[in-house]
Design an enzyme around this catalytic site. Structure first.
Site, PDB file in Angstrom:
ATOM      1  N   GLY A 360     103.584 -11.522  57.626  1.00 14.93           N
ATOM      2  CA  GLY A 360     103.829 -12.214  59.216  1.00 14.93           C
ATOM      3  C   GLY A 360     101.796 -13.060  59.211  1.00 14.93           C
ATOM      4  O   GLY A 360     101.540 -13.190  58.193  1.00 14.93           O
ATOM      5  N   GLY A 363      96.785 -14.016  63.912  1.00 15.44           N
ATOM      6  CA  GLY A 363      95.808 -15.339  64.997  1.00 15.44           C
ATOM      7  C   GLY A 363      94.755 -14.932  63.615  1.00 15.44           C
ATOM      8  O   GLY A 363      93.710 -16.157  63.285  1.00 15.44           O
ATOM      9  N   PHE A 364      94.508 -13.922  62.422  1.00 19.37           N
ATOM     10  CA  PHE A 364      93.051 -14.203  61.733  1.00 19.37           C
ATOM     11  C   PHE A 364      93.462 -15.145  60.101  1.00 19.37           C
ATOM     12  O   PHE A 364      93.038 -15.168  59.565  1.00 19.37           O
ATOM     13  CB  PHE A 364      92.762 -13.551  61.884  1.00 19.37           C
ATOM     14  CG  PHE A 364      92.209 -13.151  63.246  1.00 19.37           C
ATOM     15  CD1 PHE A 364      90.395 -13.447  63.461  1.00 19.37           C
ATOM     16  CD2 PHE A 364      92.409 -12.409  64.215  1.00 19.37           C
ATOM     17  CE1 PHE A 364      90.125 -13.021  64.490  1.00 19.37           C
ATOM     18  CE2 PHE A 364      92.340 -12.195  65.461  1.00 19.37           C
ATOM     19  CZ  PHE A 364      90.562 -12.194  66.524  1.00 19.37           C
ATOM     20  N   GLY A 365      94.677 -14.871  60.272  1.00 21.24           N
ATOM     21  CA  GLY A 365      95.172 -15.038  58.871  1.00 21.24           C
ATOM     22  C   GLY A 365      96.321 -14.768  58.166  1.00 21.24           C
ATOM     23  O   GLY A 365      97.013 -14.102  59.374  1.00 21.24           O
ATOM     24  N   VAL A 367      99.129 -12.285  56.427  1.00 29.41           N
ATOM     25  CA  VAL A 367      99.176 -10.626  56.221  1.00 29.41           C
ATOM     26  C   VAL A 367     100.120 -10.518  54.751  1.00 29.41           C
ATOM     27  O   VAL A 367     101.432 -11.189  55.635  1.00 29.41           O
ATOM     28  CB  VAL A 367      99.292 -10.197  57.670  1.00 29.41           C
ATOM     29  CG1 VAL A 367     100.071  -8.314  56.789  1.00 29.41           C
ATOM     30  CG2 VAL A 367      98.766 -10.100  58.729  1.00 29.41           C
ATOM     31  N   LYS A 382      95.591  -8.240  54.660  1.00 25.20           N
ATOM     32  CA  LYS A 382      94.983  -9.119  55.646  1.00 25.20           C
ATOM     33  C   LYS A 382      93.955 -10.169  55.201  1.00 25.20           C
ATOM     34  O   LYS A 382      93.112  -9.734  54.999  1.00 25.20           O
ATOM     35  CB  LYS A 382      94.959  -8.723  57.483  1.00 25.20           C
ATOM     36  CG  LYS A 382      94.368  -9.829  58.174  1.00 25.20           C
ATOM     37  CD  LYS A 382      94.441  -9.199  59.673  1.00 25.20           C
ATOM     38  CE  LYS A 382      96.106  -8.929  60.377  1.00 25.20           C
ATOM     39  NZ  LYS A 382      95.966  -9.133  62.081  1.00 25.20           N
ATOM     40  N   ASP A 479      92.378  -7.790  71.805  1.00 24.77           N
ATOM     41  CA  ASP A 479      93.509  -8.498  71.664  1.00 24.77           C
ATOM     42  C   ASP A 479      94.734  -7.945  71.651  1.00 24.77           C
ATOM     43  O   ASP A 479      95.641  -7.601  70.690  1.00 24.77           O
ATOM     44  CB  ASP A 479      93.102  -9.091  70.478  1.00 24.77           C
ATOM     45  CG  ASP A 479      94.786 -10.257  70.621  1.00 24.77           C
ATOM     46  OD1 ASP A 479      95.082 -10.623  71.733  1.00 24.77           O
ATOM     47  OD2 ASP A 479      94.880 -10.983  69.346  1.00 24.77           O
TER      48      ASP A 479
END
Ligand SMILES: *[C@@H]1O[C@H](CO)[C@@H](O)[C@H](O)[C@H]1NC(C)=O
Ligand SMILES: *[C@@H]1O[C@H](CO)[C@@H](O)[C@H](O)[C@H]1NC(C)=O
Ligand SMILES: *[C@@H]1O[C@H](CO)[C@@H](O)[C@H](O)[C@H]1NC(C)=O
Ligand SMILES: *[C@@H]1O[C@H](CO)[C@@H](O)[C@H](O)[C@H]1NC(C)=O
Length: 666
Positions: A360, A363-365, A367, A382, A479
């Site tokens: 997937g 938001g941060f990068g 996976v 991640k 989050d």
């Protein structure tokens, strides 16, 4: 002699009186049980059987209150002594990382009271002329040359003697499925890691095979083979078995050099067939015991004070403190905290970050899924890249060490990390059932049942409560949303990405909104003032449970293409002429208890109240969800619409929170 005979007789009478069901029992935690306890053993408030605590040279016993008649007593004289047991234990040493002495699961003709020996004898009676017959499965964390121990971390079978007839280093064997290939994999385990582990002991009197199996908990892959499998005719060792009933239970000891907590979290036993399965969700899974260090250090400091001059004492203290700090850091890096992986290993695990491994894009990068070559463990990696601030990344890595120490069954466990150039790689355990949002989408035909959804909601609440209140320091998640809730093999909801939103504070780029968090889950005061608090997490949790119950996004478009804010829509449904809030439920759900549906919807609205002071804390949320508290009748559509703090406190004082107490940040 007479008294002993009478005692035996009494035992036999008692056992004969016992209902047939007594050949099987189960303890999912020990609260309210009447175990036969001796020595230092006690039942903690949480329902843990604590055999020893952090003191030196103590012994603790916990036995099932009734001695049991094994099958070999049967009226036909058939020899079929069989049994099956399973238990979950945790061995937690103080921070010195060496542990002693060990513990044992015991079947014995005597409960050892006043006769067991401490320290390396594990509380068992060891005399060559002893008439006590025992079988012990030892979990031994000290290497005793006297008993020919193989190492300081082994599982052994002891029969009337502490020299094991068979032992092996602790570990477990499982089948690893990669593609369509099955690879038998062996993973070494450290008994005294402080992590809970499970043991199965099975003996079949016909085949005369005694199996002992060990596995970590939570157990992602079932063990495929026992650690020990040993053929022995136990009837030969239990010679008295025609007159005697046997005690089953546990013993543990510490010696004068180590300070170790030995704990049992759950236990089941059966004389016929397999021991009943433990219910993991009911076990009192323990928290790490960092306080031990202080308890252990204090007496040492006092005694040295008496002996040494103030000067030497001062120097000693300085030296000690330095050593302890070093030790703690070491611990963080190794057993308590996340591991540091090499970039090479992670690249190999993810086949060079191949797009076929992509799970997937968050938001941060990105996976990636992968398998660690060394352990065969399935992980999610991640990959967070940062163009802007290498320094921010360095600071954040310090926080990673803290996040990696969090252990809760409703949190995705952070196993390790790797820093490589301007990239940060975080390694999580992989959740076989993916993220929750996929199951809620309208186009998904096969959706989750109401009981599954409620179970997930309760799990996420419990995980968030742990972050907010139950850990050493407050962690604001920042989050919470359906795509950050992952489902494990048993469809438990687990929160992922906790603490990651802090990356923003360190100036690391992310591809979400400017304020960390996700549209629709952002509390109004967060968008205005930008400060994340417990109350902003509660708001997001409210939006989340409405999403799960209604099967709609927190902010979306309705059939006519108009913007729909879910919480407002649910409130309107409740406030409509029918007044039936359950009309807002996901139309795909058929079987649900209206009461539960109403509770979740109203609680969702309450949590996503626009005023922080009107939102309950997570402990209260948990009490509502578990039915330990009922929602106050004052919670009405009108209450949800109020905008004056004084009204909040007047209308529902039990819910209203003084904002300062809810807003505790770090
Ligand atoms: C799976 O098995 C099939 C045949 O049984 C084989 O053709 C295929 O290459 C295998 N796939 C993997 C990933 O090993
Ligand atoms: C012991 O393990 C072996 C190998 O897995 C198995 O075949 C056997 O049935 C087991 N015996 C018992 C009593 O569990
Ligand atoms: C096991 O030992 C008992 C007692 O010595 C004996 O009666 C029995 O026959 C033995 N079982 C087998 C299968 O050898
Ligand atoms: C395990 O315990 C939980 C909580 O008490 C309960 O809801 C659940 O049904 C139990 N599961 C099984 C398989 O018994």
């Amino acid at each position: 002699m007479h008294r002993a005979a009478l005692f035996c007789l009494l035992l036999i009478v008692c056992v004969n009186d016992a209902a047939p069901g007594d050949t099987e029992f189960i303890y999912n935690g020990f609260s309210g049980s009447n175990l036969h306890l001796d020595g230092a053993a006690y039942i903690t408030q949480d329902g843990i059987l604590s055999l020893t605590t952090c003191s030196s040279y103590i012994t603790g016993y916990g036995f099932h209150p009734m001695p049991l008649r094994f099958a070999s007593f049967d009226d036909y004289g058939m020899d079929s002594l069989s049994f099956s047991a399973t238990f979950v234990f945790a061995i937690t040493p103080d921070n010195s990382r060496s542990s002693g002495d060990g513990m044992a699961f015991v079947i014995s003709s005597s409960p050892f009271v006043n006769s067991g020996k401490p320290a390396k004898y594990l509380g068992l009676n060891y005399q060559s002329n002893s008439r006590t017959a025992f079988l012990a499965i030892e979990l031994d964390t000290v290497l005793d040359t006297e008993f020919l121990d193989i190492d300081n971390n082994h599982v052994g079978i002891d029969l009337n003697n502490l020299e094991s007839i068979y032992s092996r280093s602790a570990g477990y064997q499982y089948n690893n499925y990669v593609g369509n290939k099955t690879t038998p994999t062996y993973e070494a385990l450290r008994l005294s890691s402080g992590d809970p582990m499970q043991v199965w002991v099975d003996y079949n009197g016909i085949s005369m095979v005694l199996n002992v199996t060990l596995a970590p908990i939570p157990n992602l892959m079932p063990p495929s083979e026992p650690l020990l499998s040993y053929t022995v005719n136990l009837s030969n060792y239990f010679e008295d078995s025609h007159t005697q009933a046997y005690y089953v239970g546990f013993s543990a000891t510490t010696d004068d050099m180590h300070c170790t907590a030995h704990q049992i979290l759950g236990w089941s036993f059966s004389l016929s067939g397999s021991a009943p399965a433990l219910n993991y969700s009911r076990l009192p899974l323990k928290r790490a015991q960092h306080k031990m260090l202080i308890k252990w250090l204090l007496p040492a400091a006092i005694s040295s004070l008496a002996v040494l001059t103030a000067l030497t004492c001062f120097m000693l203290f300085r030296c000690c403190r330095k050593r302890i700090v070093e030790r703690q850091q070491e611990d963080w890096e190794t057993q308590l905290g996340p591991r540091r992986f090499s970039h090479k290993d992670l690249r190999a695990a993810t086949k060079g970050f191949n797009t076929t491994q992509l799970l997937g894009q968050g938001g941060f990068g990105r996976v990636y899924g992968g398998v660690l070559a060394a352990s065969g463990m399935h992980v999610a990696v991640k990959r967070i890249s940062s163009e802007s601030s290498a320094q921010g990344l360095a600071q954040f890595t310090a926080e990673i060490l803290i996040l990696g120490r969090l252990r809760h069954r409703n949190l995705v466990r952070l196993i390790g990390y790797c820093r490589h150039k301007d990239e940060l790689l975080l390694v999580y355990e992989q959740m076989p059932n993916g993220s929750l949002d996929r199951y809620l989408q309208i186009k998904m035909k096969k959706t989750l049942s109401w009981s599954q959804r409620l179970h997930i909601i309760k799990g996420v609440a419990s995980g968030l409560l742990y972050l907010h209140e139950d850990w050493e320091q407050v962690i604001i998640h920042r989050d919470i949303k359906a795509s950050n809730v992952l489902l494990d093999a048993e469809m438990n909801g687990r929160l992922g990405d906790f603490g990651l939103a802090r990356l923003h504070d360190h100036g690391v780029d992310a591809h979400t909104t400017h304020v960390a968090g996700t549209r629709g889950y952002l509390a109004p005061e967060l968008t205005r003032f930008g400060k994340a608090t417990k109350a902003t997490d509660v708001f997001a949790f409210g939006a989340f449970i409405l999403e799960v119950a209604c099967g709609r996004r927190p902010v979306g478009l309705n059939a006519r293409g108009e913007l729909l804010v879910l919480s407002e829509w649910v409130r309107d449904v409740w406030d409509s002429s029918s007044g039936c809030i359950a009309d807002a439920m996901d139309p795909r759900l058929e079987d649900y208890a209206t009461q539960e549906a109403e509770l979740v919807l109203k609680l969702g609205l309450l949590c996503s109240h626009s005023m922080p002071a009107a939102r309950p804390g997570m402990r209260l949320v948990m009490q509502y969800l578990e039915g330990d508290m009922t929602l106050p009748a004052e919670i009405t559509p009108d209450y949800l619409a109020i905008t004056d703090v004084d009204d909040v406190f007047e209308m529902a004082p039990s819910v209203a929170t003084s904002v300062t107490s809810l807003s505790g940040g770090r």
